[in-house]
Scaffold this motif. Sequence first.
Motif, short mmCIF file in Angstrom:
data_model
loop_
_atom_site.label_atom_id
_atom_site.label_comp_id
_atom_site.label_asym_id
_atom_site.label_seq_id
_atom_site.Cartn_x
_atom_site.Cartn_y
_atom_site.Cartn_z
N GLU A 331 12.58 22.28 -48.23
CA GLU A 331 13.68 22.80 -47.40
C GLU A 331 14.32 21.67 -46.59
O GLU A 331 15.54 21.60 -46.45
CB GLU A 331 13.14 23.87 -46.45
N MET A 332 13.48 20.79 -46.07
CA MET A 332 13.98 19.65 -45.31
C MET A 332 14.87 18.77 -46.19
O MET A 332 15.97 18.35 -45.80
CB MET A 332 12.82 18.83 -44.77
N THR A 334 16.47 19.62 -48.87
CA THR A 334 17.71 20.34 -49.18
C THR A 334 18.72 20.18 -48.06
O THR A 334 19.93 20.03 -48.30
CB THR A 334 17.41 21.83 -49.41
N SER A 335 18.24 20.17 -46.82
CA SER A 335 19.15 20.00 -45.68
C SER A 335 19.82 18.64 -45.69
O SER A 335 20.88 18.46 -45.09
CB SER A 335 18.38 20.20 -44.37
N ASP A 367 20.41 8.18 -43.72
CA ASP A 367 19.54 9.23 -44.26
C ASP A 367 18.13 8.70 -44.51
O ASP A 367 17.14 9.43 -44.34
CB ASP A 367 20.12 9.78 -45.56
N SER A 374 12.08 12.90 -40.11
CA SER A 374 11.81 14.32 -40.32
C SER A 374 10.49 14.52 -41.04
O SER A 374 9.74 15.46 -40.76
CB SER A 374 12.95 14.96 -41.13
#
Length: 873
Positions: A331-332, A334-335, A367, A374
Amino acid sequence: LEINAEEKWIRVQPGVVRDELNEFLKPYGLFFGPNTSTANRCNIGGMVGNNSCGSTSIVYRSTRDHVLELKTILSDGSEVVFKALDRQQYELKKKGKSLESQLYKEIDKMLSEKQNQEHIKQNYPKASIQRRNTGYALDVLLQSDPFSQSEAPFNFCKLLCGSEGTLAFTTEIKLNLVDAPKPEVVVLAAHFESIDECLKATVLAMNHNPTACELMDKHILDCTKDNIEQQKNRFFVSGDPAAILLIEFREDDTHESAKKAADLKKDLENQGLGYAYKVISGQHTDRVWDLRKAGLGLLGNIPGDKKAVACIEDTAVELVDLPAYIAEFSEMMTSFGQEAVYYAHAGDGELHLRPILNLKDSADVKDFRAISRSSAELVKKYRGSLSGEHGDGRVRSEFIPFVLGDAVYQLLKEVKTSWDPQHILNPGKIVDAKPMEKDLRYEPDVPTPEFNTAFNFDDTGGILRTVEKCNGSGDCRKLNFAGGTMCPSYRATLDEKDSTRGRANVLREFLTQNVNDNPFDHPEIKTAMDLCISCKGCKSECPSNVDMATLKSEFLYQYYKTHKIPLRSKLIGRIGKLNTKAMNFPGISNMIMNQNWLKAFVGISKNRSLPKLQPKSLRQWYKGYQQQASKNKLYLFCDEYSNYYDVDIGIKTIKLLNRLGYEVLMPNHEESGRAYISKGLLDDAKGIAEINVRSFSKLLTDKTPLVGIEPSAILSFRDEYPNLVDRKLRQTALNLSEKVFLIDEFLKQEIDKGHVNASVFSTEKKEILLHGHCHQKALSSIDITAEILSLPKNYMVEIIPSGCCGMAGSFGYEKEHYDLSMRIGEQVLFPKLRASENEQLIAAAGTSCRHQILDGTGKKAKHPVEILFDAMI
């Protein structure tokens, strides 16, 4: 340095390679358990520095668990041996004024304080996670006497393992050994339609106590499709899985291993996990693990500037947390608009997780940092390890204060300062690290330099991006016992500059930072390229397919734009044309060419005898040869070596094909241009390639292929020609390459079709030792040759795991390369052949291979076609 088989320990120097060590231990029935994903080229010192675990960790845990003693040099120059100490020995170590005594005093004070103990217990990764390599291993020391009720004695080796060379310099290592693994192997390859499903299956699989449990995702599997070597290892892949889980069982009996695999398969089916379950046993399992090991390097095959970047790399969590952790991780990602690569040690709660980023672009560099931060937050949430086995290094070290907390980080700084007050040992790792995005290889937003080249590198975005495919996995540092060919010169010199990786790094640096008018005009590149013998081993064995032979040829071509082409290179390149003239006086030519004064003038070793011209060329013989017409026709490529030197082999090839029912056509055509290519004379080579492509494209059909005898010559159609001819001809060359075959390949196809069988060959018993030509092994398969030589009913073929013979075309003839050439031959090939029985036949396809075998052993090798011809009834 020393081995005690009874007590099961061995003392080694740090540079010993792990797999080399285990080869040495085989006669003792012993084994050093931990490994790494790059086991073939990882030395023990590196494994200690990173506390390596590898695919065997679920059985053997980490390197830290097997290091008994370390002989070190401390930062003040003192030599100290660290080992397990009982309470009395420990107390004695604290007495004195040496740096060693100071280290014991300070660690005793640090770990005796209750507040420090609480900080460590609360902030370090869960003790149930055995892949823990974040910071210094204070948590492990805390579990030893005198700081806990444990019976484990205090041993500073626990701290030094995983310290990445920041605390001491190691000179000797004493290792614990275990019994050799059980011999009978079965691997269950379970296929899944999602990563989540695969991870749930991992938790289930670990309940069955496998000896390995490794994951490969679709990204990795797709990379194997275009890799010459790994294509052969995909035999067990069914459909297009999102992931495959490789679960290994080892027992003393195959039936026991197979039963365990069958029990797991049934369990997975009952739980509805997976859609295919391939069971592989015996020697075939080596191919399965070869595919898995190649994964890290295969990621270098992603085209363009975006690469799988090792910024989060080897985070580890408790196994039961793995599915939930990866779900959140996905999920991370994908963000961030990312789809990560999932790979490796699922059974131990660790996956190599790599985002696809372009670090030449400032947005992706941001990124790069944001994803890493993250990821660190997610690791902290699950009380996982920021690094499971590869170390914190330059990239992850700055996040250690966040993951372990400021209080623990201050303890780490105290450890570093006490061991290395002046911070001279590998500074900037673990503590006091720079921000991870500083000092990157590329300056962001600077355009990648473009170069006009003779070869077409469009598929990879130019020559520099071709070089950048090398991701440093180090497969080129395999030693001769590990099999394969790559990299012969490195195997002989053990010098990094002579590895494919070393050469790629030199090329990348100078082409990126070039300041010269001719970007290739750097003596450093010339030095790095000098010992590349153009064996083509890296073309197939390098997971990233870095073809250093082509890069060397291009370099020489560019270098000669500002330097004079050496006379020797001109003569070798034009050997075909020179031999055309020399054939007018073959006897005189042979006499002159083998004069020592001429060899010295040209630069040929006086220890070499040059191959002799035959009285009549193959073409001259063919013109007078009468053969029976047949509906089964093929074209024979009359290469420049078979035409002048190996005429008898050419004649036997034609006669063999005739007797098997084929009419052999030999049109007028150009030579192969192989010598021009190897010497960087690419304008000449391009002209030859274009003539051959145009002429043969008009002649060949699916029913009338082109067949060649000399591997390096005929395989040029498949390898260099498509990227050497004009762009307008490229597709024609690619189409043509599908109709061009090595004689071995052609015969294998005809055998498979049932057109050729054993009935026409002798039933006499023969043993054959087969040495494979390097180009054949890289671009075709030596197994094909072994199969056709096994066609006569009682012919037994043994493939020698010999790598390169060392001759490599003209390389071994050149005076400055002669000694290295012979050293390469002495590694495996020469000793094996010297020990062979006189009745055994020796087979080798290449002209230079047979010459090297004769020079090195005094034994004569035959071309496989000669052996088959002689075997005909």
